[in-house]
Write a protein that holds these residues in place. Structure first.
Motif, PDB file in Angstrom:
ATOM      1  N   ALA A   1      10.280   9.653  17.853  1.00  0.00           N
ATOM      2  CA  ALA A   1       9.898   8.571  16.942  1.00  0.00           C
ATOM      3  C   ALA A   1      10.047   9.012  15.492  1.00  0.00           C
ATOM      4  O   ALA A   1       9.630  10.112  15.114  1.00  0.00           O
ATOM      5  CB  ALA A   1       8.460   8.140  17.209  1.00  0.00           C
ATOM      6  N   THR A   2      10.659   8.167  14.673  1.00  0.00           N
ATOM      7  CA  THR A   2      10.799   8.435  13.242  1.00  0.00           C
ATOM      8  C   THR A   2      10.030   7.427  12.391  1.00  0.00           C
ATOM      9  O   THR A   2      10.012   7.539  11.167  1.00  0.00           O
ATOM     10  CB  THR A   2      12.278   8.404  12.830  1.00  0.00           C
ATOM     11  OG1 THR A   2      12.843   7.127  13.180  1.00  0.00           O
ATOM     12  CG2 THR A   2      13.058   9.512  13.538  1.00  0.00           C
ATOM     13  N   SER A   3       9.423   6.440  13.038  1.00  0.00           N
ATOM     14  CA  SER A   3       8.601   5.472  12.320  1.00  0.00           C
ATOM     15  C   SER A   3       7.523   4.960  13.258  1.00  0.00           C
ATOM     16  O   SER A   3       7.628   5.087  14.479  1.00  0.00           O
ATOM     17  CB  SER A   3       9.440   4.301  11.797  1.00  0.00           C
ATOM     18  OG  SER A   3       9.975   3.546  12.867  1.00  0.00           O
ATOM     19  N   SER A   4       6.477   4.416  12.684  1.00  0.00           N
ATOM     20  CA  SER A   4       5.410   3.804  13.462  1.00  0.00           C
ATOM     21  C   SER A   4       5.214   2.368  12.983  1.00  0.00           C
ATOM     22  O   SER A   4       5.522   2.038  11.837  1.00  0.00           O
ATOM     23  CB  SER A   4       4.102   4.591  13.327  1.00  0.00           C
ATOM     24  OG  SER A   4       3.699   4.630  11.976  1.00  0.00           O
TER      25      SER A   4
ATOM     26  N   VAL B   1       6.115   2.721   8.704  1.00  0.00           N
ATOM     27  CA  VAL B   1       6.072   3.872   7.808  1.00  0.00           C
ATOM     28  C   VAL B   1       6.791   5.025   8.494  1.00  0.00           C
ATOM     29  O   VAL B   1       6.699   5.178   9.717  1.00  0.00           O
ATOM     30  CB  VAL B   1       4.611   4.254   7.488  1.00  0.00           C
ATOM     31  CG1 VAL B   1       3.872   4.760   8.693  1.00  0.00           C
ATOM     32  CG2 VAL B   1       4.545   5.279   6.360  1.00  0.00           C
ATOM     33  N   PRO B   2       7.533   5.825   7.736  1.00  0.00           N
ATOM     34  CA  PRO B   2       8.209   6.966   8.369  1.00  0.00           C
ATOM     35  C   PRO B   2       7.216   8.005   8.860  1.00  0.00           C
ATOM     36  O   PRO B   2       6.180   8.255   8.225  1.00  0.00           O
ATOM     37  CB  PRO B   2       9.098   7.518   7.252  1.00  0.00           C
ATOM     38  CG  PRO B   2       8.481   7.019   5.982  1.00  0.00           C
ATOM     39  CD  PRO B   2       7.855   5.705   6.308  1.00  0.00           C
ATOM     40  N   VAL B   3       7.524   8.623  10.000  1.00  0.00           N
ATOM     41  CA  VAL B   3       6.674   9.669  10.567  1.00  0.00           C
ATOM     42  C   VAL B   3       7.537  10.770  11.159  1.00  0.00           C
ATOM     43  O   VAL B   3       8.715  10.570  11.461  1.00  0.00           O
ATOM     44  CB  VAL B   3       5.732   9.122  11.680  1.00  0.00           C
ATOM     45  CG1 VAL B   3       4.775   8.083  11.127  1.00  0.00           C
ATOM     46  CG2 VAL B   3       6.537   8.574  12.858  1.00  0.00           C
ATOM     47  N   THR B   4       6.922  11.931  11.331  1.00  0.00           N
ATOM     48  CA  THR B   4       7.490  12.972  12.171  1.00  0.00           C
ATOM     49  C   THR B   4       6.459  13.296  13.242  1.00  0.00           C
ATOM     50  O   THR B   4       5.255  13.254  12.988  1.00  0.00           O
ATOM     51  CB  THR B   4       7.818  14.250  11.374  1.00  0.00           C
ATOM     52  OG1 THR B   4       6.637  14.713  10.707  1.00  0.00           O
ATOM     53  CG2 THR B   4       8.909  13.997  10.351  1.00  0.00           C
TER      54      THR B   4
ATOM     55  N   MET C   1       0.847  -1.180   0.000  1.00  0.00           N
ATOM     56  CA  MET C   1       0.000   0.000   0.000  1.00  0.00           C
ATOM     57  C   MET C   1       0.884   1.231   0.000  1.00  0.00           C
ATOM     58  O   MET C   1       1.850   1.306   0.744  1.00  0.00           O
ATOM     59  CB  MET C   1      -0.930   0.033   1.208  1.00  0.00           C
ATOM     60  CG  MET C   1      -1.883   1.196   1.136  1.00  0.00           C
ATOM     61  SD  MET C   1      -3.171   1.353   2.397  1.00  0.00           S
ATOM     62  CE  MET C   1      -3.163  -0.158   3.277  1.00  0.00           C
ATOM     63  N   THR C   2       0.550   2.189  -0.866  1.00  0.00           N
ATOM     64  CA  THR C   2       1.316   3.422  -0.955  1.00  0.00           C
ATOM     65  C   THR C   2       0.567   4.549  -0.262  1.00  0.00           C
ATOM     66  O   THR C   2      -0.583   4.853  -0.613  1.00  0.00           O
ATOM     67  CB  THR C   2       1.595   3.796  -2.416  1.00  0.00           C
ATOM     68  OG1 THR C   2       2.358   2.754  -3.031  1.00  0.00           O
ATOM     69  CG2 THR C   2       2.371   5.105  -2.498  1.00  0.00           C
ATOM     70  N   VAL C   3       1.217   5.140   0.741  1.00  0.00           N
ATOM     71  CA  VAL C   3       0.676   6.306   1.440  1.00  0.00           C
ATOM     72  C   VAL C   3       1.281   7.541   0.785  1.00  0.00           C
ATOM     73  O   VAL C   3       2.507   7.679   0.726  1.00  0.00           O
ATOM     74  CB  VAL C   3       1.045   6.272   2.936  1.00  0.00           C
ATOM     75  CG1 VAL C   3       0.439   7.465   3.656  1.00  0.00           C
ATOM     76  CG2 VAL C   3       0.609   4.967   3.577  1.00  0.00           C
ATOM     77  N   PRO C   4       0.470   8.462   0.268  1.00  0.00           N
ATOM     78  CA  PRO C   4       1.036   9.654  -0.370  1.00  0.00           C
ATOM     79  C   PRO C   4       1.717  10.566   0.644  1.00  0.00           C
ATOM     80  O   PRO C   4       1.503  10.444   1.861  1.00  0.00           O
ATOM     81  CB  PRO C   4      -0.194  10.334  -0.982  1.00  0.00           C
ATOM     82  CG  PRO C   4      -1.342   9.883  -0.130  1.00  0.00           C
ATOM     83  CD  PRO C   4      -0.998   8.472   0.284  1.00  0.00           C
ATOM     84  N   THR C   5       2.525  11.467   0.152  1.00  0.00           N
ATOM     85  CA  THR C   5       3.245  12.391   1.019  1.00  0.00           C
ATOM     86  C   THR C   5       2.274  13.140   1.936  1.00  0.00           C
ATOM     87  O   THR C   5       1.333  13.783   1.468  1.00  0.00           O
ATOM     88  CB  THR C   5       4.025  13.414   0.176  1.00  0.00           C
ATOM     89  OG1 THR C   5       4.877  12.730  -0.741  1.00  0.00           O
ATOM     90  CG2 THR C   5       4.850  14.329   1.064  1.00  0.00           C
ATOM     91  N   GLY C   6       2.494  12.993   3.239  1.00  0.00           N
ATOM     92  CA  GLY C   6       1.624  13.649   4.212  1.00  0.00           C
ATOM     93  C   GLY C   6       0.184  13.195   4.159  1.00  0.00           C
ATOM     94  O   GLY C   6      -0.712  13.910   4.608  1.00  0.00           O
TER      95      GLY C   6
ATOM     96  N   ALA D   1       2.460  11.091   8.718  1.00  0.00           N
ATOM     97  CA  ALA D   1       3.011   9.909   8.064  1.00  0.00           C
ATOM     98  C   ALA D   1       3.547  10.279   6.687  1.00  0.00           C
ATOM     99  O   ALA D   1       3.026  11.177   6.025  1.00  0.00           O
ATOM    100  CB  ALA D   1       1.939   8.834   7.936  1.00  0.00           C
ATOM    101  N   ALA D   2       4.576   9.571   6.259  1.00  0.00           N
ATOM    102  CA  ALA D   2       5.210   9.811   4.959  1.00  0.00           C
ATOM    103  C   ALA D   2       5.528  11.292   4.780  1.00  0.00           C
ATOM    104  O   ALA D   2       5.122  11.928   3.807  1.00  0.00           O
ATOM    105  CB  ALA D   2       4.312   9.308   3.827  1.00  0.00           C
ATOM    106  N   PRO D   3       6.283  11.890   5.696  1.00  0.00           N
ATOM    107  CA  PRO D   3       6.488  13.343   5.668  1.00  0.00           C
ATOM    108  C   PRO D   3       7.331  13.842   4.503  1.00  0.00           C
ATOM    109  O   PRO D   3       7.167  14.992   4.084  1.00  0.00           O
ATOM    110  CB  PRO D   3       7.182  13.624   7.004  1.00  0.00           C
ATOM    111  CG  PRO D   3       7.880  12.345   7.339  1.00  0.00           C
ATOM    112  CD  PRO D   3       6.977  11.260   6.844  1.00  0.00           C
TER     113      PRO D   3
END
Length: 216
Positions: free
Chosen positions: A191-194, A177-180, A129-134, A150-152
Motif C-alpha cells: 500500500a502506498t496510500s490510505s 494520504v501517502p503512506v509507507t 488539512m495538512t499532515v506534517p511529514t511523518g 503517513a506523509a513519509p
C-alpha cells in the motif's frame, strides 16, 4: 502538539485539477481563488468526530469512534483573505476506541508535528488539512506487526468539505494520504496510500452560543 497512543484513523490528500488546451496541449491558467472569511475572529474551536472514522490501507481497515482536535480562528484581519483560503494551526488529532478488521491485531497511533487546516469559500466550501511529514505513525501488534507512516516524504494535504451549521461540519470522503507500510506477514506492505472517511462537528469553545462559519 498531541502524542496519542491509540488506534488509527487518518489518511487524506488534496486533489489538483489540470486543464489542457485542446489544440496546443497547453495548460490553461487556473482561476483565481475567491474571498474567504472565517468567523468569529480569534475564537477557539473544537472538532469532535461524529459517528465513526475509517481508514483503509490495502486490505486492512481500522475503525475509530473517538477523535478530537482543537484550534483557533486567526485574529482579525488574519481571518480574512481576499483571494484565497484562511489557515489555522490545529492540534494533532487524537484517535481512540479503535478496532482493526484483522482479528487478533491491536493498532496504536502516535501523532506529532505542526498540523493545520485551511478553509476556502466556494460552492461547496473546501477544507484542506495538512499532515506534517511523518506526523502520524501507526503500529500494530498481535498476529501482525506492522508500522504505517503517513506523509513519509513530506507534508500531505487532506481534501475535505465544510458546511456551516449549528454546529458546522468538516467532512472527509474517500480522502487519501501517502503512506509507507513495513512489517511481516499480514501487513499491507504494497500500500502506498490510505483512504479516510470521517465527519467532524466543529464547535466554538470561546463562546458556545456562536458558530464557526466560513463566508466570502
Amino acid at each position: 502538539m498531541s502524542r496519542t497512543r491509540t488506534a488509527l484513523a487518518l489518511g487524506m490528500a488534496a486533489a489538483a485539477a489540470l486543464t489542457v488546451a485542446s489544440a496546443s496541449a497547453t495548460a490553461a491558467p487556473l482561476s483565481p481563488a475567491g474571498s474567504t472569511t472565517v468567523t468569529p475572529a480569534g475564537h477557539a474551536f473544537k472538532a469532535t468526530l461524529s459517528g465513526k472514522a475509517t481508514l483503509k490501507a490495502g486490505s486492512v481497515t481500522v475503525t475509530c469512534s473517538v477523535s478530537v482536535s482543537t484550534g483557533t480562528v486567526p485574529a482579525a484581519p488574519g481571518n480574512h483573505n481576499a483571494a484565497g483560503p484562511v489557515s489555522s494551526p490545529i492540534s494533532a488529532p487524537t484517535y481512540s476506541s479503535c478496532t482493526s478488521s484483522m482479528p487478533g491485531v491491536t493498532p496504536t497511533v502516535t501523532t506529532s508535528g505542526a498540523w493545520s487546516v485551511s478553509m476556502q469559500n466556494g460552492s461547496p466550501v473546501t477544507a484542506t488539512m495538512t499532515v506534517p511529514t511523518g506526523g502520524l505513525v501507526v503500529h500494530t501488534t498481535g498476529l501482525a506487526t506492522c508500522t504505517v507512516t503517513a506523509a513519509p516524504s513530506g507534508p500531505a494535504s487532506v481534501a475535505g468539505t465544510w458546511a456551516n451549521g449549528a454546529p458546522s461540519a468538516l467532512t472527509f470522503t474517500n480522502a487519501s494520504v501517502p503512506v509507507t507500510v513495513v512489517g511481516g506477514f499480514g501487513c499491507p506492505t504494497s500500500a502506498t496510500s490510505s483512504t479516510f472517511n470521517a465527519v467532524y462537528k466543529v464547535t466554538d469553545t470561546t463562546d458556545p452560543a456562536q458558530q464557526i462559519t466560513v463566508a466570502p
